[in-house]
Scaffold this active site. Structure first.
Site, PDB file in Angstrom:
ATOM      1  N   HIS A   1       0.711  -1.160  -0.050  1.00 16.99           N
ATOM      2  CA  HIS A   1       0.027  -0.047   0.096  1.00 16.99           C
ATOM      3  C   HIS A   1       0.820   1.351  -0.136  1.00 16.99           C
ATOM      4  O   HIS A   1       0.601   2.280  -0.651  1.00 16.99           O
ATOM      5  CB  HIS A   1      -0.892  -0.116   1.236  1.00 16.99           C
ATOM      6  CG  HIS A   1      -1.914  -1.096   1.034  1.00 16.99           C
ATOM      7  ND1 HIS A   1      -3.319  -0.488   1.105  1.00 16.99           N
ATOM      8  CD2 HIS A   1      -2.086  -2.208   0.926  1.00 16.99           C
ATOM      9  CE1 HIS A   1      -3.979  -1.603   1.083  1.00 16.99           C
ATOM     10  NE2 HIS A   1      -3.278  -2.644   0.773  1.00 16.99           N
TER      11      HIS A   1
ATOM     12  N   ASP B   1      -5.916   6.148   2.436  1.00 19.55           N
ATOM     13  CA  ASP B   1      -6.167   4.536   2.082  1.00 19.55           C
ATOM     14  C   ASP B   1      -7.498   4.259   2.553  1.00 19.55           C
ATOM     15  O   ASP B   1      -7.501   4.342   3.765  1.00 19.55           O
ATOM     16  CB  ASP B   1      -4.782   3.758   2.533  1.00 19.55           C
ATOM     17  CG  ASP B   1      -4.762   2.427   2.053  1.00 19.55           C
ATOM     18  OD1 ASP B   1      -6.006   1.790   1.525  1.00 19.55           O
ATOM     19  OD2 ASP B   1      -3.701   1.853   1.853  1.00 19.55           O
TER      20      ASP B   1
ATOM     21  N   ASP C   1      -7.167 -10.519  -2.694  1.00 18.93           N
ATOM     22  CA  ASP C   1      -7.471 -10.185  -4.120  1.00 18.93           C
ATOM     23  C   ASP C   1      -6.697 -11.264  -5.319  1.00 18.93           C
ATOM     24  O   ASP C   1      -7.074 -11.094  -6.447  1.00 18.93           O
ATOM     25  CB  ASP C   1      -7.186  -8.915  -4.333  1.00 18.93           C
ATOM     26  CG  ASP C   1      -5.754  -8.516  -4.194  1.00 18.93           C
ATOM     27  OD1 ASP C   1      -5.146  -9.078  -3.239  1.00 18.93           O
ATOM     28  OD2 ASP C   1      -5.146  -7.457  -4.815  1.00 18.93           O
ATOM     29  N   GLN C   2      -5.718 -11.838  -4.878  1.00 17.09           N
ATOM     30  CA  GLN C   2      -4.638 -12.443  -5.969  1.00 17.09           C
ATOM     31  C   GLN C   2      -5.491 -13.482  -6.773  1.00 17.09           C
ATOM     32  O   GLN C   2      -5.276 -13.523  -8.002  1.00 17.09           O
ATOM     33  CB  GLN C   2      -3.612 -13.389  -5.054  1.00 17.09           C
ATOM     34  CG  GLN C   2      -2.918 -12.324  -4.187  1.00 17.09           C
ATOM     35  CD  GLN C   2      -2.177 -12.947  -2.974  1.00 17.09           C
ATOM     36  OE1 GLN C   2      -2.029 -14.079  -2.802  1.00 17.09           O
ATOM     37  NE2 GLN C   2      -1.834 -12.160  -2.084  1.00 17.09           N
TER      38      GLN C   2
HETATM   39  N1  UDP Z   1       8.874  -6.920  -3.790  1.00 17.88           N
HETATM   40  C1  UDP Z   1      10.283  -6.349  -3.727  1.00 17.88           C
HETATM   41  N2  UDP Z   1      11.279  -7.666  -3.613  1.00 17.88           N
HETATM   42  C2  UDP Z   1      11.000  -8.630  -3.407  1.00 17.88           C
HETATM   43  C3  UDP Z   1       9.501  -8.894  -3.562  1.00 17.88           C
HETATM   44  C4  UDP Z   1       8.419  -8.085  -3.637  1.00 17.88           C
HETATM   45  O1  UDP Z   1      10.673  -5.276  -4.087  1.00 17.88           O
HETATM   46  O2  UDP Z   1      11.776  -9.567  -3.251  1.00 17.88           O
HETATM   47  C5  UDP Z   1       7.914  -5.650  -3.974  1.00 17.88           C
HETATM   48  C6  UDP Z   1       6.977  -5.564  -5.227  1.00 17.88           C
HETATM   49  O3  UDP Z   1       8.051  -4.864  -6.366  1.00 17.88           O
HETATM   50  C7  UDP Z   1       5.957  -5.378  -4.859  1.00 17.88           C
HETATM   51  C8  UDP Z   1       5.626  -5.401  -3.332  1.00 17.88           C
HETATM   52  O4  UDP Z   1       7.186  -5.719  -2.920  1.00 17.88           O
HETATM   53  O5  UDP Z   1       5.745  -3.676  -5.224  1.00 17.88           O
HETATM   54  C9  UDP Z   1       4.676  -6.583  -3.117  1.00 17.88           C
HETATM   55  O6  UDP Z   1       3.369  -5.786  -3.396  1.00 17.88           O
HETATM   56  P1  UDP Z   1       2.293  -6.844  -4.091  1.00 17.88           P
HETATM   57  O7  UDP Z   1       0.897  -6.157  -4.231  1.00 17.88           O
HETATM   58  O8  UDP Z   1       2.567  -7.389  -5.120  1.00 17.88           O
HETATM   59  O9  UDP Z   1       2.209  -8.091  -2.681  1.00 17.88           O
HETATM   60  P2  UDP Z   1       1.792  -7.956  -1.256  1.00 17.88           P
HETATM   61  O10 UDP Z   1       3.250  -7.912  -0.509  1.00 17.88           O
HETATM   62  O11 UDP Z   1       0.990  -6.892  -0.961  1.00 17.88           O
HETATM   63  O12 UDP Z   1       1.225  -9.243  -0.950  1.00 17.88           O
END
Ligand code: UDP
Length: 456
Positions: A21, A113, A371-372
């Protein structure tokens, strides 16, 4: 220009304090700053203490979630966290708005948000404009809104689910909070609560772009109004390159092992590497990690796999092969942009999905929760930029399935040419005069008029 910004409108941006977020809202903040709006990002005390921040154009100020020493991990339940954050957050945010005003940096608009809708109440209580910023897809927001309005009856019953603005979907293509009704009551209440006061928001932004979700955006526009697509919120270097030095999101919660990843990728052939990551929150079962490890070590391709420190103990060390590099975190954008990467095995978090689309990397979708599953449905059936690795009846995605998906994505032409097409469209959306750029410009113009009126 600096003087113009100093005297211009001022936005206070308040994200829910998790990576997925903060990244998009921070990126939106940079776009506003580039258009000469002054921006301040409010982050929790805990994050300010434990992260590094490097976005020079955005000022940073603390609020409190009531867990200054341990953050969310120190709350016993999600309900306890939400309640304490609401109580302490309201108070500290009000103080921050007053303090900024007292120091000559009057806030004109709060961009918040909707996971923390009480921010809108605080903004309105202070007589400010407010803009909701949805960090999930418009399709997902629309489904949740239908559930909130009671038009999508839960629990689901029967076969395909019809939701206005969306293609017919199987139950398990809906967000998991919808199809496994009652699975996470606390977070689901928070999701529905996004809409309780949305009618009071002056603007509604979504991290998506018109070309990607045209139909549902149009539906939301007629249903909710004031809706604007402003994404993809990816650092500018990967898209339009108009923001100077904008190479990364700028907030580091987990330390990326960048050099190791780049040196390793530099030695690989173009489009030969499978990149695997499940984002910042998802927890895989030991069995699922083993299936993945077996798939990756037997499919004969190089792989770069992110396993967060908290997941490390589940990893079967004996399965590590010379073909693979395992890291605890990477700069995902840098990895996806590397020519050696040929496919992305992902949980389909919304940021990861947008990043893959924006960088033209085809996807093997392995959604885990929230949401995935819905993002995966769109990747496969609507945008044609990936395939779904299907779980068996026990919910486990078997190694043969993963290998088959990786091979079809890396060896097929159709999916990779679709992925390349999305890359161009995403870039055009944020470039000067693009669909998202125009929406941001419209907001900035409205802020200027607001400022001019209040200064009179
Ligand atoms: N990300 C990263 N390095 C990693 C894994 C994830 O920088 O090794 C970042 C990715 O670029 C994204 C965020 O972490 O911007 C993950 O957001 P996402 O909505 O895909 O998944 P969440 O972590 O919220 O489940």
């Amino acid at each position: 220009m600096e003087e113009e910004r100093e005297n211009g409108a001022h936005c206070l941006i308040v994200p829910y304090p998790i990576t997925g977020h903060i990244n998009p809202m921070l990126q939106f903040a940079k776009r506003l700053s580039h258009k000469r709006v002054r921006v301040t990002l409010a982050l929790t005390e805990f994050l300010l203490k434990t992260t590094t921040f490097s976005a020079a154009s955005v000022s940073l100020r603390p609020i409190s979630d009531g867990f200054d020493d341990g953050g969310r991990a120190h709350a016993k339940t999600s309900d306890e966290y939400f309640a304490r954050f609401q109580e302490t957050g309201r108070q500290t945010l009000s103080e921050l708005i007053r303090e900024l005003s007292g120091s000559g940096r009057v806030v004109d608009c709060v961009v918040y948000d909707p996971f923390i809708p009480w921010v809108l109440d605080v903004a309105k209580g202070a007589g400010l404009q407010a803009a909701a910023f949805f960090t999930q897809s418009c399709a997902v927001d629309n489904i949740y809104h239908q559930a909130y309005a009671g038009e999508l009856r839960l629990p689901l019953s029967g076969g395909e689910v019809e939701v206005p603005g969306l293609p017919a979907m199987k139950p398990d293509e809906m967000p998991s909070f919808i199809y496994v009704h009652g699975s996470y009551p606390g977070p689901f209440r928070m999701i529905l609560d996004q809409f309780r006061n949305l009618g009071r928001a002056d603007w509604i932004f979504i991290n998506t772009f018109r070309e990607l979700e045209e139909e549902v955006l149009q539906y939301w526009m007629t249903r909710i109004g004031r809706v604007r697509a402003v994404g993809p919120t990816i650092p500018s270097i990967y898209l339009d390159k108009r923001l100077q030095d904008d190479k990364e999101y700028g907030l580091t919660i987990f330390k990326p092992m960048s050099n190791i990843c780049m040196e390793w990728l530099n030695q690989r052939q173009p489009r030969s590497v499978v990149y695997v990551s499940f984002g910042s929150l998802a927890e895989l079962t030991v069995d699922q990690i083993e299936e993945l490890a077996c798939a990756l070590t037997t499919c004969g391709k190089h792989f770069l796999w992110v396993i967060r420190k908290s997941e490390e103990s589940k990893f079967p060390a004996k399965l590590l092969a010379p073909m693979g590099l395992v890291v605890s975190w990477c700069d995902q954008l840098e990895v996806l942009a590397h020519e050696a990467v040929g496919c992305f095995v992902t949980h389909c978090g919304w940021n990861s999905t947008l990043e893959a689309l924006s960088l033209g990397v085809p996807i093997v979708a392995m959604p885990q929760w929230t949401d995935q599953s819905c993002n995966a449905k769109f990747v496969v059936d609507v945008w044609g930029s990936g395939v779904r690795a299907r779980p068996n009846e026990k919910g486990l995605v078997r190694r043969e399935e993963i290998i088959g998906c990786v091979e079809s994505v890396m060896e097929g032409k159709f999916i990779s040419s679709n992925a390349t097409k999305w890359k161009e469209i995403a870039r055009a959306a944020v470039d000067e005069g693009g669909t998202s750029d125009k929406n941001i410009e419209e907001f900035v113009s409205a802020l200027k008029i607001l400022k001019a009126t209040t200064n009179k």
